[in-house]
Structure formats: structure tokens, C-alpha cells
Design an enzyme around this catalytic site. Structure first.
Site, PDB file in Angstrom:
ATOM      1  N   ASP A  19       0.834  -1.200   0.000  1.00 54.64           N
ATOM      2  CA  ASP A  19       0.000   0.000   0.000  1.00 54.64           C
ATOM      3  C   ASP A  19       0.873   1.257   0.000  1.00 54.64           C
ATOM      4  O   ASP A  19       1.929   1.285   0.634  1.00 54.64           O
ATOM      5  CB  ASP A  19      -0.899  -0.014   1.242  1.00 54.64           C
ATOM      6  CG  ASP A  19      -2.065   0.958   1.127  1.00 54.64           C
ATOM      7  OD1 ASP A  19      -2.274   1.517   0.034  1.00 54.64           O
ATOM      8  OD2 ASP A  19      -2.761   1.168   2.138  1.00 54.64           O
ATOM      9  N   ASN A  67     -10.252  -3.288  -6.876  1.00 53.83           N
ATOM     10  CA  ASN A  67      -9.500  -2.264  -7.597  1.00 53.83           C
ATOM     11  C   ASN A  67     -10.117  -1.882  -8.939  1.00 53.83           C
ATOM     12  O   ASN A  67      -9.761  -0.850  -9.535  1.00 53.83           O
ATOM     13  CB  ASN A  67      -8.044  -2.709  -7.819  1.00 53.83           C
ATOM     14  CG  ASN A  67      -7.198  -2.625  -6.568  1.00 53.83           C
ATOM     15  OD1 ASN A  67      -6.173  -3.295  -6.448  1.00 53.83           O
ATOM     16  ND2 ASN A  67      -7.609  -1.807  -5.596  1.00 53.83           N
TER      17      ASN A  67
END
Length: 240
Positions: A19, A67
Site C-alpha cells: 500500500d 481495484n
């Protein structure tokens, strides 16, 4: 660097939620695509560090089922980056003993990307130094559902009431790997975000504020040393 410097209690399977690529780019006044490219390039360093320490399995969360909700331009850029990564890195992985596995619902990817995945997995299939699992269009809930469906297809005459944890495990997408010992998340967030929910049921969780492109082999070593100091009881009681 050799594995003589590794802690005595070495995790057999490390999983990483990578991340912070977009924030890393934003901090440098660059577009998100630059951050994702920097993050992809950084994978090689962490794979090498794990291999040098003797960690046999490393899994990374490259693209989640959620996503797809990102802007179309960013999703397209990520798909192109994945193709470029496979084209550029597969020979290097093969030369360094890395076996590549890609898990997730790859059927949604364009045919050229699917073909690259098949080719890269086949080329590296016999390597034994470390297994790198790239989780792409992957979700922990998806994994459990597809495993259940696969079990049912393999046992058409059996009722789901007879399904056990031991029976389901071989149908999970990562059945070739041990369960996750150490789950690392970079970027300052403290959640698992639907990543390897089954496999990481008893994993030690290590969260760091480092954005993924800044996550160094030294920080990885720190996480492994921290892991070595954990008392892993797997649900049993600790001695008083």
C-alpha cells in the site's frame, strides 16, 4: 547477504499488502502511474531479500477484486504495468531461482496478459529457491467461494454438510503453499482488506507507515525479527 543472518524462527510464508504507491507519487508531485511503476520495480528488491534470508514463500497483493472501481485510466495503466512487469522480470526471476505463481480470477484480464501469465508460470515452474505469488484480481472471499465451488464440482454426489476445513484446503488458490505466518501491510493502514482471509487466519500482523516504494529490506528484516519474538499459540492457552 546470506541466510546466516536470518532469525532462528523464520516465517515460511510472508504475505504483503503493498500500500502507498499513489501517496508516494503524490508526495513527489507525480502522477499515480509513476508510483505504481516505482512499486512494481521495488518488488524485485524484496523478493531478493526474502530469498537471501531463506524465506521460501512470498505473496504480494498486486490487484484486488475491488481495484476495478478505480478510474478506468488508472486500471488500464495497472494492466499495462503488469504486462510490462511480466515481460521484463520473468527472465530475471528464472535466472535467480524464483518460481512465479499468479492467483486470482485471471479470466477478466485481456488475452495477451493471460498468455503472458501462463508463459511466465511455465518458464519458472521448476525453480525452488523461492515461490513468488502475485495475487491479481484476487480477494479472500472470492478465494473461499471458488474453492467451495471447486470442491462441489469434484464431489458432485456429496452434500456441503460433509465439507470440512481439511477437505476444502486443497482447492484454495494457494494450496501449494503453507499458511501465511507473517502478513505485512505498508502505507500506515491497519486492516487486511480482503487479502488471504483463510490463509492468514493465524498470521502475525505487522503494520508500518512506510509507503511501499520506501519499504526497505532493512524494514523487512525488522518485521522478521519482530515475528521471531512472537509467541504463536494458534488458539491454545499460554503457560501461566
Amino acid at each position: 547477504m546470506s541466510n546466516t543472518h536470518a532469525p532462528a524462527k523464520l516465517p515460511q510464508h510472508i504475505a504483503i499488502i503493498m500500500d502507498g504507491n499513489r501517496r508516494w507519487a503524490k508526495n513527489k508531485f507525480m502522477p499515480a502511474t509513476v508510483g505504481h511503476a516505482a512499486g512494481a520495480k521495488h518488488v524485485r528488491d524484496i523478493v531478493k531479500a526474502c530469498a537471501d534470508m531463506g524465506v521460501p514463500h512470498l505473496s504480494i497483493f498486486a490487484f484486488s477484486t475491488e481495484n476495478w472501481k478505480r478510474p478506468a485510466e488508472e486500471v488500464s495503466s495497472l494492466m499495462n504495468l503488469f504486462m510490462t512487469y511480466l515481460q521484463k522480470e520473468v527472465d530475471n526471476m528464472n535466472q535467480n531461482g524464483v518460481r512465479l505463481k499468479v492467483v486470482g480470477d485471471t479470466s477478466r484480464f485481456a488475452s495477451p496478459l493471460q498468455e503472458l501469465i501462463v508463459r511466465a508460470e511455465a518458464l519458472t515452474a521448476s525453480n525452488t529457491r523461492i515461490t513468488l505469488t502475485v495475487c491479481a484480481n484476487y480477494g479472500g472471499r472470492w478465494d473461499m467461494i471458488q474453492a467451495t465451488q471447486a470442491w462441489q464440482q469434484a464431489h458432485p454426489g456429496q452434500n456441503l454438510q460433509s465439507l470440512t476445513e481439511e477437505a476444502l484446503a486443497p482447492y484454495l488458490s494457494t494450496a501449494y503453499a503453507p499458511e501465511v505466518d507473517l502478513l505485512i501491510r505498508t502505507g500506515g493502514e491497519s486492516r487486511v482488506s480482503n487479502f488471504m482471509l483463510w490463509q492468514a487466519a493465524y498470521a502475525e500482523l505487522f503494520f508500518t507507515d512506510d509507503l511501499w516504494p520506501d519499504f526497505s529490506p532493512a524494514r523487512l528484516q525488522e518485521a522478521i525479527v519482530w515475528f521471531a519474538g512472537r509467541d504463536r499459540r494458534f488458539g491454545s492457552s499460554a503457560p501461566l
